[in-house]
Design a protein around this motif. Structure first.
Motif, mmCIF file in Angstrom:
data_model
loop_
_atom_site.group_PDB
_atom_site.id
_atom_site.type_symbol
_atom_site.label_atom_id
_atom_site.label_comp_id
_atom_site.label_asym_id
_atom_site.label_seq_id
_atom_site.Cartn_x
_atom_site.Cartn_y
_atom_site.Cartn_z
ATOM 1 N N ILE A 150 34.028 30.296 13.700
ATOM 2 C CA ILE A 150 33.517 29.402 15.045
ATOM 3 C C ILE A 150 34.291 27.891 14.568
ATOM 4 C CG2 ILE A 150 31.519 27.974 15.757
ATOM 5 C CD1 ILE A 150 29.693 30.430 14.907
ATOM 6 N N MET A 151 34.228 27.562 13.494
ATOM 7 C CA MET A 151 34.891 26.169 13.062
ATOM 8 C C MET A 151 36.311 26.339 12.900
ATOM 9 S SD MET A 151 31.989 25.071 9.894
ATOM 10 C CE MET A 151 30.486 24.796 10.447
ATOM 11 N N MET A 152 36.861 27.400 12.748
ATOM 12 C CA MET A 152 38.320 27.415 12.577
ATOM 13 C C MET A 152 38.789 27.451 14.041
ATOM 14 S SD MET A 152 39.046 30.417 9.573
ATOM 15 C CE MET A 152 40.794 30.380 9.924
ATOM 16 N N TRP A 153 38.006 28.036 14.946
ATOM 17 C CA TRP A 153 38.592 27.939 16.425
ATOM 18 C C TRP A 153 38.633 26.619 17.053
ATOM 19 C CZ3 TRP A 153 40.434 29.090 20.842
ATOM 20 C CH2 TRP A 153 39.835 28.699 22.073
ATOM 21 N N VAL A 154 37.571 25.809 16.692
ATOM 22 C CA VAL A 154 37.607 24.546 17.328
ATOM 23 C C VAL A 154 38.888 23.426 16.570
ATOM 24 C CG1 VAL A 154 35.220 24.552 17.971
ATOM 25 C CG2 VAL A 154 35.681 23.453 15.663
ATOM 26 N N PHE A 155 39.564 23.975 15.649
ATOM 27 C CA PHE A 155 40.560 23.215 15.038
ATOM 28 C C PHE A 155 41.985 23.624 15.330
ATOM 29 C CE2 PHE A 155 37.313 21.498 12.264
ATOM 30 C CZ PHE A 155 37.552 20.215 12.304
ATOM 31 N N CYS A 193 42.731 34.663 19.305
ATOM 32 C CA CYS A 193 43.491 33.594 19.370
ATOM 33 C C CYS A 193 43.458 32.807 18.029
ATOM 34 C CB CYS A 193 42.948 32.446 20.312
ATOM 35 S SG CYS A 193 43.330 30.667 20.146
ATOM 36 N N THR A 194 42.203 32.641 17.331
ATOM 37 C CA THR A 194 42.189 32.311 15.916
ATOM 38 C C THR A 194 42.757 33.201 15.058
ATOM 39 O OG1 THR A 194 39.928 31.226 16.513
ATOM 40 C CG2 THR A 194 40.594 31.513 14.116
ATOM 41 N N ALA A 195 42.681 34.322 15.140
ATOM 42 C CA ALA A 195 43.395 35.431 14.053
ATOM 43 C C ALA A 195 44.784 35.370 14.156
ATOM 44 C CB ALA A 195 42.937 36.912 14.569
ATOM 45 N N ALA A 196 45.481 35.226 15.276
ATOM 46 C CA ALA A 196 46.987 35.197 15.487
ATOM 47 C C ALA A 196 47.346 33.589 14.923
ATOM 48 C CB ALA A 196 47.290 35.072 17.150
ATOM 49 N N GLY A 252 35.260 24.790 22.794
ATOM 50 C CA GLY A 252 34.751 24.957 21.508
ATOM 51 C C GLY A 252 33.728 24.285 21.282
ATOM 52 N N ILE A 253 33.667 22.855 21.529
ATOM 53 C CA ILE A 253 32.813 21.904 20.862
ATOM 54 C C ILE A 253 31.456 21.807 21.824
ATOM 55 C CG2 ILE A 253 33.947 20.124 22.522
ATOM 56 C CD1 ILE A 253 33.231 18.117 20.277
ATOM 57 N N TYR A 268 33.293 16.679 15.513
ATOM 58 C CA TYR A 268 32.630 18.270 15.490
ATOM 59 C C TYR A 268 31.480 18.382 14.504
ATOM 60 C CZ TYR A 268 37.072 20.092 17.484
ATOM 61 O OH TYR A 268 38.085 20.195 18.519
ATOM 62 N N SER A 269 31.462 17.489 13.305
ATOM 63 C CA SER A 269 30.526 17.900 12.454
ATOM 64 C C SER A 269 29.203 17.115 12.971
ATOM 65 C CB SER A 269 30.768 17.158 10.861
ATOM 66 O OG SER A 269 31.285 15.870 11.161
ATOM 67 N N VAL A 270 29.355 16.091 13.462
ATOM 68 C CA VAL A 270 28.243 15.261 14.210
ATOM 69 C C VAL A 270 27.844 16.069 15.219
ATOM 70 C CG1 VAL A 270 27.571 13.083 15.387
ATOM 71 C CG2 VAL A 270 28.869 13.145 13.365
ATOM 72 N N VAL A 271 28.667 16.491 16.111
ATOM 73 C CA VAL A 271 27.900 17.472 17.482
ATOM 74 C C VAL A 271 27.202 18.450 16.946
ATOM 75 C CG1 VAL A 271 28.627 18.508 19.250
ATOM 76 C CG2 VAL A 271 29.565 16.261 18.921
ATOM 77 N N SER A 272 27.690 19.154 16.011
ATOM 78 C CA SER A 272 27.107 20.555 15.632
ATOM 79 C C SER A 272 25.645 20.236 14.740
ATOM 80 C CB SER A 272 27.886 21.342 14.797
ATOM 81 O OG SER A 272 28.360 20.765 13.415
ATOM 82 N N LEU A 273 25.540 19.054 14.173
ATOM 83 C CA LEU A 273 24.474 18.711 13.127
ATOM 84 C C LEU A 273 23.243 18.202 13.811
ATOM 85 C CD1 LEU A 273 26.269 18.104 9.876
ATOM 86 C CD2 LEU A 273 24.719 20.067 10.038
ATOM 87 N N LEU A 274 23.776 17.130 14.617
ATOM 88 C CA LEU A 274 22.625 16.453 15.216
ATOM 89 C C LEU A 274 21.590 17.071 15.977
ATOM 90 C CD1 LEU A 274 24.474 13.004 16.456
ATOM 91 C CD2 LEU A 274 22.723 13.263 14.476
#
Length: 473
Positions: free
Chosen positions: A205-210, A361-364, A23-24, A244-250
């Motif tokens: 998207i964000m729920m999946w990476v956690f 996967c995330t829904a389950a 995901g990342i 995650y926040s840094v990689v998505s925002l930079l």
């Protein structure tokens, strides 16, 4: 004599490695497709609060209920065997579907070096993914604790290229590029409705990476100290939030949103290639391969551990609880791997396997996480007079539960319908397990009602999928 088991650093690595997978490396383009940087920051604030509340729930329950083993055990302790089954089955579904998502991205990333694998949807790709999957399964059958130690080494290796990327992205960051379209593509005016739509698009998207933050909790039965599992969960989640926040925002400070959204998957490979040339793409590709292998190793251990523990608690047939001479649940591992193999064959017929797998996967797993939050509320409320910080713990559980429910509604409730399809065969195994425990077992009224509802929702989901009414992301 020192107790054998998994230590604190290994447990932290398990949390990080279980979560940081494919995901990342797609995060920068995935969020850019749906949101501008201002909305992404708001989404991270919301998700951060919800995920931290969930992590605090895990941390509290591991300490307060050290007798419970397996993430499903919280649902079972709080709401009965059937709830335990629903939670555990959802977790197991999520775990092996996540492995399918890892397989598709891993093979595609190798396509950077070997073009034959670039599409990820041909026979060579399936053969390679299958070989890797069965190899990891074999390795875990040689001992879960040894696999956990290797996983810790892999976790360190996967973080190195990510930190290199973060440092370079900070150096190349342009403030004017970042703020140019802070709230959207057109103009710079703040529109609450538009921003809310963008935030909504980020949620899944964000729920999946956690997915995977419960890694330390799941392996707490093998930990040297239960408190280590609690500490590892908090440290791991805080670290993940920052990364995650840094990689998505930079990246918004280096390329425009349109350019980021147009990057091929996995976006981070091509973004780093854009920054420093082909060597950048190679560095991230190697990091991606290591990262996915590490996450894949974690998610080979976790579903098998879940099935074994559920079988021991008689929520699934007892045969699945068997372990080999290395204390590894080999029957559960084999069963899970066969299902993964069958799903891998679908790569021949669709180019949406990754999107489908991670969405389902995330829904389950939301079902499982919701039960954890609900038990956090119930346990803390019951013990409010004897526990010093009970009201805080109740609030934590409420925040976590609301986040999970609202998150999946915003992200797409249609994937819950698809998850219900996979629950239908599980109902049969649950009944068989209960009959092994008590030959005279008959479903209670509430179990019948919930089972009928699951079957109806599953059939509706299947029908909508066949008719094309449910679109895969």
């Amino acid at each position: 004599m020192q107790k054998k088991g998994i230590g604190l650093m290994t447990l932290i690595a398990l949390v990080v490695s279980s979560s940081i997978g494919a995901g990342i490396f797609a995060l920068s383009s995935d969020v850019a497709i749906v949101a501008a940087p201002g909305a992404v920051m708001i989404a991270w604030l919301i998700v951060g609060i919800g995920i931290l509340a969930l992590a605090l729930s895990f941390s509290n329950l591991v300490i307060k209920r050290p007798d419970l083993e397996g993430i499903f055990a919280y649902a079972q302790a709080g709401f009965g065997d059937f709830a335990g089954f629903l939670s555990g089955w959802g977790y197991w579904l999520s775990a092996w579907l996540g492995n399918v998502a890892f397989a598709t991205v891993l093979v595609s990333s190798l396509g950077y070096f070997y073009p034959i694998f670039k599409t990820g949807h041909n026979i060579p790709s399936i053969i390679l993914a299958s070989v890797i999957a069965w190899s990891l399964t074999y390795f875990v059958t040689r001992g879960v604790e040894s696999a956990a130690v290797l996983n810790a080494i892999v976790a360190i290796c996967k973080l190195i290229p990510l930190f290199v990327f973060i440092i370079l992205a900070i150096i190349l960051f342009k403030v004017n590029m970042f703020t140019k379209t802070f709230w959207g593509n057109v103009g710079t005016n703040f529109s609450a409705i538009d921003v809310l739509t963008q935030v909504k698009g980020c949620i899944m998207i964000m729920m999946w990476v956690f997915v995977g933050i419960e890694g330390a909790t799941m392996m707490s039965s093998r930990a040297k100290n239960k408190k280590d599992a609690s500490t590892a969960t908090i440290i791991g989640v805080v670290g993940l939030l920052v990364i995650y926040s840094v990689v998505s925002l930079l990246p918004y400070g280096y390329l425009s949103r349109t350019e980021l959204a147009g990057l091929p998957r996995p976006a981070l490979v091509y973004l780093f290639q854009h920054m420093i040339g082909p060597i950048g793409g190679a560095i991230i590709s190697i990091g991606l391969v290591i990262s996915i292998l590490g996450a894949w190793l974690s998610w080979t251990m976790l579903p098998a551990e879940t099935v074994m523990l559920m079988s021991k608690d008689q929520l699934l047939p007892k045969q699945l609880a068997k372990v080999n001479r290395f204390n590894a649940p080999h029957i559960a591992l084999l069963t899970t791997q066969i299902l993964i193999q069958l799903f891998l064959f679908t790569l021949l017929f669709t180019n949406k396997a990754y999107e489908f797998a991670y969405s389902l996967c995330t829904a389950a797993i939301v079902i499982t996480y919701s039960f954890v939050a609900a038990y956090q509320i119930k346990f803390s409320w019951i013990n409010r007079r004897t526990t010093k910080n009970a009201w805080f713990q109740v609030a934590v559980g409420v925040i976590a539960l609301v986040f999970e429910i609202v998150g999946i509604i915003l992200a797409g409730a249609q994937f819950l319908l698809l998850a219900m399809i996979a629950y239908i065969p599980g109902l049969y195994f649950y009944v068989q397990a209960q009959k092994q425990k008590n030959p005279a077992y008959q479903m209670q009224t509430k179990e019948k009602v919930i089972s009928i509802l699951i079957i109806i929702l599953g059939l509706i989901g299947l029908l909508l999928l066949i008719l094309g009414k449910i679109k895969l992301r």
